[in-house]
Motif scaffolding. Sequence first.
Motif, PDB file in Angstrom:
ATOM      1  N   SER A  64       0.844  -1.182  -0.014  1.00 30.73           N
ATOM      2  CA  SER A  64      -0.020  -0.037   0.054  1.00 30.73           C
ATOM      3  C   SER A  64       0.770   1.234   0.011  1.00 30.73           C
ATOM      4  O   SER A  64       1.826   1.451   0.454  1.00 30.73           O
ATOM      5  N   PHE A  65       0.546   2.311  -0.754  1.00 27.10           N
ATOM      6  CA  PHE A  65       1.522   3.474  -0.938  1.00 27.10           C
ATOM      7  C   PHE A  65       0.817   4.907  -1.056  1.00 27.10           C
ATOM      8  O   PHE A  65      -0.630   4.582  -1.629  1.00 27.10           O
ATOM      9  N   GLN A  66       1.218   5.840  -0.529  1.00 23.97           N
ATOM     10  CA  GLN A  66       0.586   7.072  -0.789  1.00 23.97           C
ATOM     11  C   GLN A  66       1.906   8.045  -1.186  1.00 23.97           C
ATOM     12  O   GLN A  66       2.962   7.745  -0.760  1.00 23.97           O
ATOM     13  N   VAL A  67       1.498   9.197  -1.803  1.00 25.29           N
ATOM     14  CA  VAL A  67       2.538  10.290  -2.198  1.00 25.29           C
ATOM     15  C   VAL A  67       1.754  11.426  -1.744  1.00 25.29           C
ATOM     16  O   VAL A  67       0.723  11.756  -2.182  1.00 25.29           O
ATOM     17  N   TRP A  68       2.476  12.401  -0.929  1.00 20.51           N
ATOM     18  CA  TRP A  68       1.971  13.530  -0.677  1.00 20.51           C
ATOM     19  C   TRP A  68       2.688  14.707  -0.842  1.00 20.51           C
ATOM     20  O   TRP A  68       3.901  14.480  -0.752  1.00 20.51           O
ATOM     21  N   ASN A  69       1.952  15.919  -1.197  1.00 23.57           N
ATOM     22  CA  ASN A  69       3.009  16.857  -1.517  1.00 23.57           C
ATOM     23  C   ASN A  69       3.632  17.639  -0.043  1.00 23.57           C
ATOM     24  O   ASN A  69       2.783  17.288   0.989  1.00 23.57           O
TER      25      ASN A  69
END
Length: 166
Positions: A73-78
């Motif tokens: 599971s992954f997320q990319v946030w600024n």
Amino acid sequence: MSSIRSYLLIAVLSAITLTSFVAALYGYRAGVAAADALFDAELTNAAILISTLLPAEVQASDPVPALPSSEVSFQVWNDAGQLLLRSANAPPTPMAPWEPGVRADNFGGHRWQILVRREPAAGHWVMVAQRADTRYLLADSVVRESVLAALAALPVSAVLIWLIVG
């Protein structure tokens, strides 16, 4: 004479059994720790790969795609805390606090091992997670097989000692 042989046989078998058990326990613990380190390195590699492949033009105003993923599971946030990209099994909220490192946390009804990585050059955060139960099952099965092989030698040793002493 028979009692000395019996005593010697029982003492030698007991000593071998005890030392084999302690060695197997140590091997199991060391194997699980090594597997954990390997899984953590895999999380780091996945985070680097996701960050490297992320297009530079992704903006928070773009719709957030939910990419399919079964193992990770992954997320990319600024840096402003806006979600740029996530896998389908990642929640729309941050999986972990904004602190770089590896930690365990809960979301989606499961316990997860989560790596939080800051990418200052790109101006974003990458969070990559693996389910803790899956990690444990994989590590346990690999290590258990090696430990069981060592323990399977005990009956063979017992028969050989019995033939030599007896």
